[in-house]
Write a protein that holds these residues in place. Sequence first.
Motif, mmCIF file in Angstrom:
data_model
loop_
_atom_site.group_PDB
_atom_site.id
_atom_site.type_symbol
_atom_site.label_atom_id
_atom_site.label_comp_id
_atom_site.label_asym_id
_atom_site.label_seq_id
_atom_site.Cartn_x
_atom_site.Cartn_y
_atom_site.Cartn_z
ATOM 1 N N GLN A 69 0.860 -1.183 0.000
ATOM 2 C CA GLN A 69 0.000 0.000 0.000
ATOM 3 C C GLN A 69 0.895 1.232 0.000
ATOM 4 O OE1 GLN A 69 -3.510 0.116 -0.049
ATOM 5 N NE2 GLN A 69 -3.259 -2.058 -0.500
ATOM 6 N N ALA A 70 0.608 2.178 -0.910
ATOM 7 C CA ALA A 70 1.430 3.384 -1.010
ATOM 8 C C ALA A 70 0.559 4.578 -1.372
ATOM 9 C CB ALA A 70 2.511 3.194 -2.069
ATOM 10 N N LEU A 71 0.942 5.727 -0.840
ATOM 11 C CA LEU A 71 0.301 6.981 -1.234
ATOM 12 C C LEU A 71 1.057 7.463 -2.463
ATOM 13 C CD1 LEU A 71 -1.926 8.927 -0.486
ATOM 14 C CD2 LEU A 71 -0.295 10.176 0.917
ATOM 15 N N ILE A 72 0.450 7.266 -3.626
ATOM 16 C CA ILE A 72 1.147 7.539 -4.873
ATOM 17 C C ILE A 72 0.154 7.996 -5.930
ATOM 18 C CG2 ILE A 72 1.001 5.136 -5.661
ATOM 19 C CD1 ILE A 72 3.911 5.598 -6.745
ATOM 20 N N GLY A 73 0.549 8.986 -6.711
ATOM 21 C CA GLY A 73 -0.294 9.439 -7.804
ATOM 22 C C GLY A 73 -0.085 10.907 -8.111
ATOM 23 N N VAL A 74 -0.318 11.256 -9.348
ATOM 24 C CA VAL A 74 -0.172 12.630 -9.819
ATOM 25 C C VAL A 74 -1.456 13.415 -9.560
ATOM 26 C CG1 VAL A 74 0.166 14.051 -11.888
ATOM 27 C CG2 VAL A 74 1.506 11.960 -11.576
ATOM 28 N N TYR A 75 -2.591 12.767 -9.735
ATOM 29 C CA TYR A 75 -3.878 13.454 -9.667
ATOM 30 C C TYR A 75 -4.394 13.536 -8.230
ATOM 31 C CZ TYR A 75 -3.404 12.562 -14.599
ATOM 32 O OH TYR A 75 -2.917 12.509 -15.874
ATOM 33 N N ARG A 84 -3.107 0.244 -3.885
ATOM 34 C CA ARG A 84 -2.388 -1.021 -4.018
ATOM 35 C C ARG A 84 -1.322 -0.885 -5.104
ATOM 36 N NH1 ARG A 84 -4.274 -6.693 -6.313
ATOM 37 N NH2 ARG A 84 -5.525 -5.343 -7.638
ATOM 38 N N VAL A 85 -0.111 -1.281 -4.758
ATOM 39 C CA VAL A 85 1.008 -1.335 -5.697
ATOM 40 C C VAL A 85 1.548 -2.762 -5.642
ATOM 41 C CG1 VAL A 85 3.327 -0.485 -6.232
ATOM 42 C CG2 VAL A 85 1.595 1.102 -5.367
ATOM 43 N N ILE A 86 1.662 -3.382 -6.799
ATOM 44 C CA ILE A 86 2.167 -4.754 -6.881
ATOM 45 C C ILE A 86 3.630 -4.703 -7.321
ATOM 46 C CG2 ILE A 86 1.882 -7.043 -7.926
ATOM 47 C CD1 ILE A 86 -0.525 -6.129 -6.247
ATOM 48 N N VAL A 87 4.480 -5.423 -6.592
ATOM 49 C CA VAL A 87 5.916 -5.445 -6.880
ATOM 50 C C VAL A 87 6.312 -6.828 -7.386
ATOM 51 C CG1 VAL A 87 8.232 -5.224 -5.888
ATOM 52 C CG2 VAL A 87 6.378 -3.741 -5.083
ATOM 53 N N ASP A 88 7.002 -6.837 -8.513
ATOM 54 C CA ASP A 88 7.665 -8.038 -9.027
ATOM 55 C C ASP A 88 9.142 -7.694 -9.111
ATOM 56 O OD1 ASP A 88 5.377 -9.768 -9.551
ATOM 57 O OD2 ASP A 88 4.867 -8.332 -11.124
ATOM 58 N N ALA A 114 11.371 -8.139 1.107
ATOM 59 C CA ALA A 114 9.932 -7.854 1.065
ATOM 60 C C ALA A 114 9.524 -6.935 2.218
ATOM 61 C CB ALA A 114 9.136 -9.157 1.114
ATOM 62 N N GLU A 115 10.076 -7.187 3.389
ATOM 63 C CA GLU A 115 9.781 -6.346 4.553
ATOM 64 C C GLU A 115 10.231 -4.904 4.329
ATOM 65 O OE1 GLU A 115 11.584 -6.112 9.005
ATOM 66 O OE2 GLU A 115 10.925 -8.104 8.344
ATOM 67 N N ARG A 116 11.445 -4.729 3.818
ATOM 68 C CA ARG A 116 11.980 -3.383 3.571
ATOM 69 C C ARG A 116 11.210 -2.661 2.462
ATOM 70 N NH1 ARG A 116 13.446 -0.022 5.245
ATOM 71 N NH2 ARG A 116 15.341 0.633 4.207
ATOM 72 N N LEU A 117 10.792 -3.386 1.436
ATOM 73 C CA LEU A 117 9.983 -2.767 0.381
ATOM 74 C C LEU A 117 8.660 -2.277 0.951
ATOM 75 C CD1 LEU A 117 10.605 -5.251 -2.577
ATOM 76 C CD2 LEU A 117 11.477 -2.909 -2.382
ATOM 77 N N GLY A 118 8.049 -3.071 1.817
ATOM 78 C CA GLY A 118 6.793 -2.683 2.459
ATOM 79 C C GLY A 118 6.956 -1.448 3.329
ATOM 80 N N GLU A 119 8.042 -1.391 4.103
ATOM 81 C CA GLU A 119 8.309 -0.222 4.948
ATOM 82 C C GLU A 119 8.490 1.037 4.106
ATOM 83 O OE1 GLU A 119 11.776 -1.285 7.175
ATOM 84 O OE2 GLU A 119 10.698 -2.734 8.427
ATOM 85 N N LEU A 120 9.238 0.913 3.029
ATOM 86 C CA LEU A 120 9.492 2.063 2.159
ATOM 87 C C LEU A 120 8.200 2.566 1.519
ATOM 88 C CD1 LEU A 120 11.709 3.887 0.935
ATOM 89 C CD2 LEU A 120 11.900 2.234 -0.910
ATOM 90 N N ALA A 121 7.399 1.655 1.002
ATOM 91 C CA ALA A 121 6.135 2.048 0.363
ATOM 92 C C ALA A 121 5.190 2.688 1.372
ATOM 93 C CB ALA A 121 5.473 0.834 -0.281
ATOM 94 N N ASP A 122 5.170 2.171 2.591
ATOM 95 C CA ASP A 122 4.263 2.664 3.624
ATOM 96 C C ASP A 122 4.627 4.067 4.110
ATOM 97 O OD1 ASP A 122 2.001 2.136 5.352
ATOM 98 O OD2 ASP A 122 3.467 2.080 6.996
ATOM 99 N N LYS A 123 5.908 4.376 4.198
ATOM 100 C CA LYS A 123 6.365 5.642 4.783
ATOM 101 C C LYS A 123 6.481 6.789 3.785
ATOM 102 C CE LYS A 123 8.971 3.394 8.435
ATOM 103 N NZ LYS A 123 10.288 3.101 8.973
#
Length: 175
Positions: A69-75, A84-88, A114-123
């Motif tokens: 989950q991330a706060l992301i977007g231009v609009y 929701r952001v899916i990471v591969d 995976a844990e660090r990616l989640g922390e980064l996206a969340d913060k």
Amino acid sequence: MYEAGGHKCENDCIYIKHYSALQLRQIARVDPIKSPISRALFGYTNPMQNPRKNTKRMDLVKIEGLSLQALIGVYEFERHAKQRVIVDLVMHTDFSKAGATDDVTYTIDYGKVAERLGELADKCEFKLLEALGAQMSDMIFKEFAPEKIELTLSKPDIIDNADNVAITLIRERKS
């Protein structure tokens, strides 16, 4: 007819069972480019220039479909709630030592990644997937040291009439 070191060979054939390994290596070294023994023993034309020697081993550690989950977007409508952001992720590394020792310290711990990616996206807050991907890429190289990564970030819920929107970053470790 081929002749090397006093040994004759017709039609690229030689009966190698009559020679010791040392004799065969000596015969092959006389003319390593043309020697049928070189081709038979080494599988290539010049044993002094083994194409398999010094090749870097590259294994893959993958994380597929990691939902964050991330706060992301231009609009403006994208900036009110996390999306929701899916990471591969594919990380290129050599884990032969981990395979031989059964020790996680010799490979990339995908659970920690995976844990660090989640922390980064969340913060973090980003407008672009590209910016989030750049931050994730930098963190992966700093903390886990792969040789190369392929990181795909997807926003599957953003466009109603599209299955997915995604970007892919391909980065190699700087020498």
